[in-house]
Motif scaffolding. Sequence first.
Motif, mmCIF file in Angstrom:
data_model
loop_
_atom_site.group_PDB
_atom_site.id
_atom_site.type_symbol
_atom_site.label_atom_id
_atom_site.label_comp_id
_atom_site.label_asym_id
_atom_site.label_seq_id
_atom_site.Cartn_x
_atom_site.Cartn_y
_atom_site.Cartn_z
ATOM 1 N N ALA A 97 -0.961 0.638 1.815
ATOM 2 C CA ALA A 97 0.042 0.680 0.763
ATOM 3 C C ALA A 97 -0.102 2.030 0.071
ATOM 4 O O ALA A 97 -1.183 2.641 0.085
ATOM 5 C CB ALA A 97 -0.168 -0.459 -0.214
ATOM 6 N N ALA A 98 0.983 2.516 -0.509
ATOM 7 C CA ALA A 98 0.958 3.809 -1.187
ATOM 8 C C ALA A 98 1.752 3.719 -2.480
ATOM 9 O O ALA A 98 2.867 3.202 -2.494
ATOM 10 C CB ALA A 98 1.537 4.898 -0.288
ATOM 11 N N LEU A 99 1.152 4.217 -3.551
ATOM 12 C CA LEU A 99 1.817 4.267 -4.850
ATOM 13 C C LEU A 99 2.142 5.725 -5.147
ATOM 14 O O LEU A 99 1.269 6.598 -5.022
ATOM 15 C CB LEU A 99 0.907 3.686 -5.931
ATOM 16 C CG LEU A 99 1.548 3.468 -7.305
ATOM 17 C CD1 LEU A 99 2.561 2.317 -7.244
ATOM 18 C CD2 LEU A 99 0.476 3.178 -8.361
ATOM 19 N N ALA A 118 -1.391 7.589 -4.517
ATOM 20 C CA ALA A 118 -2.620 6.815 -4.344
ATOM 21 C C ALA A 118 -2.434 5.862 -3.174
ATOM 22 O O ALA A 118 -1.326 5.359 -2.952
ATOM 23 C CB ALA A 118 -2.948 6.025 -5.614
ATOM 24 N N VAL A 119 -3.492 5.626 -2.409
ATOM 25 C CA VAL A 119 -3.400 4.750 -1.239
ATOM 26 C C VAL A 119 -4.502 3.696 -1.289
ATOM 27 O O VAL A 119 -5.539 3.879 -1.907
ATOM 28 C CB VAL A 119 -3.499 5.551 0.079
ATOM 29 C CG1 VAL A 119 -2.364 6.555 0.181
ATOM 30 C CG2 VAL A 119 -4.852 6.244 0.222
ATOM 31 N N GLY A 120 -4.254 2.582 -0.595
ATOM 32 C CA GLY A 120 -5.232 1.505 -0.523
ATOM 33 C C GLY A 120 -4.539 0.188 -0.255
ATOM 34 O O GLY A 120 -3.449 0.143 0.315
ATOM 35 N N ALA A 121 -5.163 -0.892 -0.686
ATOM 36 C CA ALA A 121 -4.579 -2.224 -0.541
ATOM 37 C C ALA A 121 -3.506 -2.428 -1.609
ATOM 38 O O ALA A 121 -3.619 -1.922 -2.737
ATOM 39 C CB ALA A 121 -5.656 -3.291 -0.683
ATOM 40 N N GLU A 122 -2.451 -3.178 -1.246
ATOM 41 C CA GLU A 122 -1.340 -3.350 -2.175
ATOM 42 C C GLU A 122 -1.783 -3.996 -3.486
ATOM 43 O O GLU A 122 -1.364 -3.572 -4.570
ATOM 44 C CB GLU A 122 -0.236 -4.191 -1.542
ATOM 45 C CG GLU A 122 0.964 -4.372 -2.451
ATOM 46 C CD GLU A 122 2.111 -5.112 -1.800
ATOM 47 O OE1 GLU A 122 3.042 -5.518 -2.539
ATOM 48 O OE2 GLU A 122 2.092 -5.298 -0.561
#
Length: 284
Positions: A168-170, A250-254
Amino acid sequence: MDGRAAAPAAGTVLNALATGVGSAFALDFDVTAEVSLDAAADGVTGTVVGHPDADTALVERCVALVVERFGDGEGGTVETDSEVPMASGLKSSSAAANATVLATLDALGRAGDVDREDAARIGVQAARETGVTVTGAFDDASASMLGGLTMTDNTADELLFRDEVEWAALVWTPPEQSLSADADVDRCRRIAPLAEHVADLATAGEYGTAMTVNGLAFAAALEYPSAPIVDALPHADGASLSGTGPSYVAVGAEDALQEVKPLWDDNPGTVRLTTTQLDGARTT
């Protein structure tokens, strides 16, 4: 002779301004291009949906370069429509170039005949010739064209590696704009040792840490705040200033990024939650 294509935005792992080596990854929102070619047309005319005064030299040059190599002197029109905010650090120029190159190849019936890396290099050449980039941005162009995450040597337009990342990416995009061609390259070159460390981290697959080190270093070099990166770090796998700003990714788990979103929502501009994209540019 009509063609249509789309190419995704991208976020930054390593900004290439310091050393010429860069890394980026595709994000799941697009620039689309529609190209109409006509043997009787004199030159190429470009338009951008919703931006009547936008500079269209890049996409016009993309059409001309493709026609020079694969066509027979056709002119025509190119229209782009973007979900990617312009001059925001999210590789809108690379995506527009990629979409235009593929749409022109599609109009010529050659979209399946040209290697995608080589197609990206056409857009990079057009970007250099029209002055919209300092580095040539093959890192950004390759990520957008191929999907996934790429690392490149922009001094040689060489693809060093590609990997498939599913995050996921914000994305926070402030209201101001920043043209990559206006970036202070000398200040960026001062942090070359850190950029080399980021490249080592990314080569080892430590993409989140690489992103964060890149973001803190280039935020300082380009005089952007580091607070958005620090705010994201307890939750995200990695966070960075994207390109030469002003956007942050920012990236990671949703579910983790949902913790970051209200922190970034307090800032002016727009915040969107999306994902990485693995397919890259494609005809539509």
